[in-house]
Design an enzyme around this catalytic site. Sequence first.
Site, PDB file in Angstrom:
ATOM      1  N   SER A 140      80.003 -10.586  55.748  1.00 44.72           N
ATOM      2  CA  SER A 140      80.510  -9.705  54.694  1.00 44.72           C
ATOM      3  C   SER A 140      81.324  -8.593  55.329  1.00 44.72           C
ATOM      4  CB  SER A 140      79.334  -9.097  53.917  1.00 44.72           C
ATOM      5  OG  SER A 140      79.757  -8.076  53.031  1.00 44.72           O
ATOM      6  N   TYR A 153      71.256  -4.559  54.188  1.00 42.74           N
ATOM      7  CA  TYR A 153      72.179  -5.678  54.000  1.00 42.74           C
ATOM      8  C   TYR A 153      73.286  -5.621  55.052  1.00 42.74           C
ATOM      9  CZ  TYR A 153      75.706  -8.676  51.838  1.00 42.74           C
ATOM     10  OH  TYR A 153      76.640  -9.658  51.597  1.00 42.74           O
TER      11      TYR A 153
END
Length: 252
Positions: A140, A153
């Site tokens: 990501s 995350y």
Amino acid sequence: MKKRLQGKRIVITGAVDNIGKAAVAAFVEEGAKVVIGDIDGARGEKVAAEFGPNVRFIRVDVTDDASVRRLIDDGADWLGGLDVLAQNAGAMTSGAITELDPSTFDKLFAVNVRGLFLGAKYAVPHLRRAGGGSIINTASLAGKRGQPGLTVYSASKGAVIAFGTTLALELAKDRIRVNTICPGWIDTTFNDPIVGYMGGRGVQDEKVAAAVPLGRQGMSSEVAPLFVFLASDESSYVNAQALLVDGGTFNA
């Protein structure tokens, strides 16, 4: 005209919706034979049926050693070998660091990092037997540049990037390439946790418009072509890269 992935044998995880499903559609369109691995059995069977006889579903829990090994071995058996492993399964949780439970940390690292380790561990012998191949991991933009509410995350996706670039160096001698796709703001249900943390879709849209040079979120269909490129022989000299699909956000 020969399709770009004709004859390619691919296992992909996290492919019942969003970016993963778009990648499967692109793989099939380009001539690949595909095994989908996902924890959602009912949806997985439905998605496989949508794509026809060249797609099979095998249920997998990417955090479980035996489950991942079964996916890879049974998948390679059905495919007749393995050329590409695309690891797209992931999890996201948002929240202030003081509000996050240690079990949340453990879960995100189990899905986002341990899962990739297990997949690669069991796929590499098959890829070696094929004479080489491609491993594609999904990280990501958050793994390169985080934002409030995504500490754990972001840490897990940063680990994905480090894992992929290091594994690429380890496997280069076997002609196995490893690259990482780093999506930015892509309009999927996967982002629901952070959208809620930000205050809802309206607030998110305003922040995205301000932060993304292209002024909008991307679509899953705009990420899928990169999966095809990295799975194909066109990317034969692309290795150890973490490739952004973020509308220019990282450099803004």
